[in-house]
Design a protein around this motif. Structure first.
Motif, short mmCIF file in Angstrom:
data_model
loop_
_atom_site.label_atom_id
_atom_site.label_comp_id
_atom_site.label_asym_id
_atom_site.label_seq_id
_atom_site.Cartn_x
_atom_site.Cartn_y
_atom_site.Cartn_z
N ASP A 105 41.93 43.60 38.85
CA ASP A 105 41.00 42.42 38.85
C ASP A 105 39.75 42.64 38.11
O ASP A 105 38.77 43.63 38.62
N VAL A 106 39.23 41.75 37.39
CA VAL A 106 37.77 42.02 36.64
C VAL A 106 36.74 41.56 37.71
O VAL A 106 35.66 42.15 37.47
N TYR A 107 37.18 41.01 38.73
CA TYR A 107 36.20 40.68 39.60
C TYR A 107 36.15 41.81 40.58
O TYR A 107 35.34 41.57 42.02
N ASP A 108 36.88 43.01 40.62
CA ASP A 108 37.21 43.79 41.58
C ASP A 108 35.61 44.62 41.62
O ASP A 108 34.89 44.97 40.84
N LYS A 109 35.03 44.97 42.88
CA LYS A 109 33.97 45.71 43.01
C LYS A 109 33.71 47.06 42.00
O LYS A 109 32.73 47.39 41.50
N SER A 110 34.86 47.76 41.71
CA SER A 110 35.05 48.84 41.03
C SER A 110 34.82 48.46 39.41
O SER A 110 34.74 49.29 38.56
N SER A 111 35.02 47.31 38.85
CA SER A 111 34.95 46.82 37.53
C SER A 111 33.35 46.46 37.19
O SER A 111 32.98 45.70 37.88
N ASP A 112 33.18 47.30 35.96
CA ASP A 112 31.80 46.58 35.28
C ASP A 112 31.75 45.56 34.51
O ASP A 112 32.50 45.63 33.57
N PRO A 113 30.95 44.57 35.06
CA PRO A 113 30.76 43.49 33.97
C PRO A 113 30.80 43.81 32.58
O PRO A 113 31.31 42.83 31.88
N ALA A 114 30.10 44.73 32.27
CA ALA A 114 29.74 44.91 30.87
C ALA A 114 31.06 45.47 30.26
O ALA A 114 31.38 45.19 29.16
N MET A 115 31.81 46.51 30.93
CA MET A 115 32.85 47.11 30.53
C MET A 115 34.02 45.77 30.26
O MET A 115 34.82 45.65 29.13
#
Lengths: 285, 331, 215
Positions: A105-115
């Motif tokens: 999930d791109v909205y997961d806390k672990s994923s970096d918006p820039a990435m």
């Protein structure tokens, strides 16, 4: 070019036979691999109090072209901007739901918006090359500002990206010239090259031809067909014929809701929803 | 039998009916009115252009006459000795304004080194970071309250009489160090400079189209880098104009300098000691009863104007030389 | 507010409606001519020609509408079906002409046994009416009924074919002009029945977007 090079199932399902009769088989297009690249699950988006996208869910296949169509203000651009988390950059904007890219999930806390944005590239409605930069620097900007210093590598990627955007032959001798000196269509392809330089897996195109003349538009459309060999493309368009031409799947949105999501050939030959039929045949209102 | 021709004939009929009689009449009257209007518009156009030109000339006259007067009276005293020597005995026509030129350059330079970065960064904060959307709710409200407060203070500061700022410099630094000093002068001038630079920078940065920031975000570039390498670079000319504007303004300030650097007829010794400055020197020379002092005063004024002119011109040239030559109108 | 495309669609619809009436009339007059031995060849020839021109007109208009308005969905299916239906109707006209042509060439046929043709003509008449009405009333079930009737027509056709052959071998001195004319006219009627079915298919396609389940 469009017909021969594309794997648009509908148009080139049967390949013309040249010499070998034994090979007379139905061409299996690239889209037969049905890997789901992107899965949008119950996405809601707001601008302040305005509910712009209402619980949309859909799945996008790898190496396919998906078009979002619908009248102005139907939420198609907002939905597109939710996919790479661009929506939340707007003041007062809010998004909820899940956008699963390759199982994460791109909205997961672990994923970096820039990435996320590096993996999901974007081309905007109006060509927006960086005005202070040359053609070369425009394409290299994403690499340089993300910490890549190897000049040789950068030059290679710039060339490859410009070739990918079918701009190399036109600008190869003017790489140091300002990007703003190009024509509108070339600027848009420059922006495309800039996005391609980041080696994205998904390319979001927000009405990429609405500011261009028909010839420049058709070049972009041809490019879409070529690019989908390597990436997954989602395109928002006001031009229904464009959606019909370039996409395999079409999503019709109205007032923030996803009304119909089907193969493009079905949407334009035999839509399942009356609202879709009314919109695509210009009977709206 | 063949009703197949009906649609076409129906079409013709309906299209033939459309421009109704009333419509035709209106078109005619409208055309008559607009012809009358056109001649009146041409006359109005001429009158307004003439008025505009008259006012422009009216605005230029005092400016040009000041320049003319300064050059006429100042050129005569210009000499190497005038530019490099310390002032001679009062009433004599020996010596020059060397310490004043040196002092102005040092004080204004130091003030710019303090004021310009603070001003630009505060402008960047107000334009780029104070409206951030990633924080929501009370925190965002606090940020926007803070930003509005800064803007308000900026406005108040811009309108503050410079003598008040001089007093602040006097109280804060001169009294603390127990000596008139370059530091105090630079501090006072930088306070005058900051709100101007901040305001102009904020406004210029806000003019940078959002599409460029979005393009940067879409490449996964961090906000800091986007602000520095894309937004600020794009607004460079405007920000520089703001800085030059502020420098010109502080270079001519007199009142805060009386309270901070005092003025002296000696060359610069240390940052903690008093120093001379052109406006101060002009003021002193003008208040003397001697004809030769007045001539020196005109000369000093001319030098001050030339310094400011040279400063703006050189900064602009440097800015243009470094960047890409083509300044595009369509951003 | 009507779209520009709607004006063109109306026009196509009007032409096809006219063609329905003309083709229905031409088949009916041909059958009447056969039954009453009153050959109105010129009239039917004119009808057939008229139908052919109208068919060209429909095709031209359809191509123009596609080129200018890029119709989609129901509009596109309607245009495509109109082309096919127009072709079907022009075939009706052509077969009517063929029928009277046979009558003229092999006349007189007054003493022939006309029961076989009459029996089949009854069903074919019904089919034509049904197919014409199907387009007007957008009846998607008509195709189903048409195919059922076509089955009877086919059965009749095969039956008469066999009977004629056996009659010929039994009675070689009989009336060949009767046998040949019957055979040819039965064949034309069978073709007309097929085209009536295709009209039904096209109507079904306009409404559902799928080809008729029978095909």
């Amino acid at each position: 070019m469009r017909l021969s090079s594309s794997s648009n199932e509908e148009v080139t399902r049967y390949s013309p036979q040249t010499s070998d009769n034994d090979k007379r088989v139905v061409v299996a297009p690239a889209t037969t691999q049905t890997k789901i690249k992107l899965s949008i699950q119950n996405v809601n988006a707001w601008f302040g109090k305005k509910h712009a996208v209402k619980g949309v869910s859909l799945e996008v296949k790898e190496n396919s072209v998906t078009a979002f169509i619908g009248p102005s203000g139907c939420g198609k651009t907002t939905l597109l901007r939710c996919i790479n988390r661009m929506h939340e950059m707007t003041p007062n904007a809010k998004a909820e739901g899940r956008v699963i890219l390759d199982g994460v999930d791109v909205y997961d806390k672990s994923s970096d918006p820039a990435m996320v944005k590096r993996r999901i590239g974007m081309v905007f409605q109006k060509p927006n090359p960086f005005p202070t930069m040359s053609i070369h620097d425009n394409v290299a900007a994403g690499l340089k500002l993300n910490g890549i210093r190897d000049k040789k590598l950068i030059n290679e990627v710039v060339e490859q990206s410009l070739k990918g955007a079918a701009l190399w032959d036109e600008v190869r001798n003017d790489l140091h010239m300002p990007g703003m000196g190009l024509s509108g269509g070339q600027q848009q392809r420059l922006c495309l090259a800039r996005a391609l330089a980041m080696q994205p897996e998904i390319l979001l195109m927000d009405e990429p031809t609405s500011a261009l003349d028909p010839i420049a538009s058709s070049k972009i459309e041809d490019l879409v067909q070529q690019l989908k060999e390597h990436l997954t493309i989602i395109i928002v368009t006001h031009n229904m014929q464009q959606a019909a031409r370039v996409s395999e799947q079409t999503a019709f949105m109205y007032l923030g809701e996803l009304i119909e999501y089907n193969p493009t050939r079905d949407i334009f030959k035999n839509p399942q929803k009356e609202l879709t039929e009314k919109y695509i045949s210009g009977r709206f209102g | 039998m063949s009703s197949s021709n009906n649609p076409s004939s129906r079409k013709e009929k309906s299209s033939g009916e459309r421009p109704s009689k009333a419509g035709n009449n209106f078109r005619q009257t409208f055309q008559e009115i607009s012809i009358k209007h056109a001649s009146r518009r041409r006359i109005t156009n001429k009158i307004v252009s003439i008025i505009a030109i008259v006012f422009v000339i009216g605005a230029i006259i005092p400016l040009a006459s000041i320049l003319f007067e300064v050059i006429k009276n100042g050129v005569a005293v210009l000499s190497v000795q005038f530019l490099t020597q310390p002032p001679g005995a009062i009433g004599s026509d020996a010596g020059g304004i060397g310490p004043a030129i040196q002092g102005t350059l040092i004080t204004v330079g130091l003030a710019s080194l303090i004021g310009a970065p603070i001003g630009v960064l505060s402008g960047v904060y107000l334009s780029e970071f104070a409206t951030t959307s990633s924080v929501k709710g009370p925190k965002q409200r606090a940020i926007s309250f803070f930003a509005n407060t800064i803007r308000l203070f900026n406005d108040v500061l811009t309108g503050l009489p410079s003598i008040v700022i001089g007093i602040v410099g006097y109280v804060a630094i001169v009294l603390a160090l127990n000596s008139f000093s370059v530091w105090a002068g630079a501090f006072a001038l930088s306070i005058i400079m900051i709100p101007i630079v901040s305001r102009v920078s904020e406004e210029t940065l806000k003019l940078v189209p959002n599409s460029l920031r979005e393009a940067g975000y879409s490449l996964g570039i961090s906000k800091t880098k986007i602000t520095l390498f894309i937004v600020l670079k794009n607004a460079k000319d405007g920000v520089l104009t703001g800085v030059i504007l502020a420098i010109s303004r502080i270079a001519g300030e007199t009142a805060p300098l009386i309270m901070t650097i005092l003025g002296t007829s000696l060359f610069f010794t240390s940052l903690t000691g008093p120093v001379d400055a052109l406006p101060l020197r002009i003021w002193r020379l003008a208040s003397q009863p001697y004809e030769s002092a007045h001539g020196f005063g005109w000369g000093a004024a001319l030098v001050l104007i030339l310094i400011i002119l040279a400063l703006s011109a050189s900064i602009r040239l440097i800015a243009r030389g470094k960047g890409i030559r083509v300044r595009t109108e369509t951003i | 507010m009507p779209r520009l495309l709607d004006l063109g669609l109306d026009r196509i619809r009007n032409i096809v409606t006219d063609m329905a009436k003309l083709s229905e009339g031409s088949v009916f007059s041909a059958l009447e001519a056969y039954e009453s031995n009153n050959i109105a060849k010129k009239h039917i020839f004119e009808l057939s020609e008229k139908l052919r021109t109208l068919q060209d007109e429909v095709t031209d208009l359809a191509v123009e509408l596609i080129a200018r308005y890029q119709p989609v969905a129901t509009d596109l299916r309607f245009i495509k079906s109109c082309m096919e239906i127009a072709y079907g109707y022009s075939r009706f006209g052509r077969y009517s002409y063929d029928i009277v042509d046979v009558l003229e060439t092999l006349t007189p046929l007054t003493d022939c046994d006309k029961n076989a043709v009459s029996e089949m003509a009854m069903t074919v008449r019904k089919m034509i009416l049904l197919s014409v009405n199907a387009l007007e009333s957008r009846d998607k079930m008509a195709a189903q009924d048409l195919y059922q009737m076509d089955d009877t027509v086919d059965t009749l056709y095969r039956k008469y074919l066999r009977e004629l052959v056996s009659n010929l071998t039994k009675d070689s001195s009989g009336k060949p002009r009767c046998y040949i004319s019957n055979l040819l006219i039965l064949r034309y009627l069978e073709r007309i029945a097929d085209h009536a079915c295709y009209v039904g298919d096209s109507v079904y396609y306009i409404i559902t977007g799928a080809s008729s389940p029978r095909r």
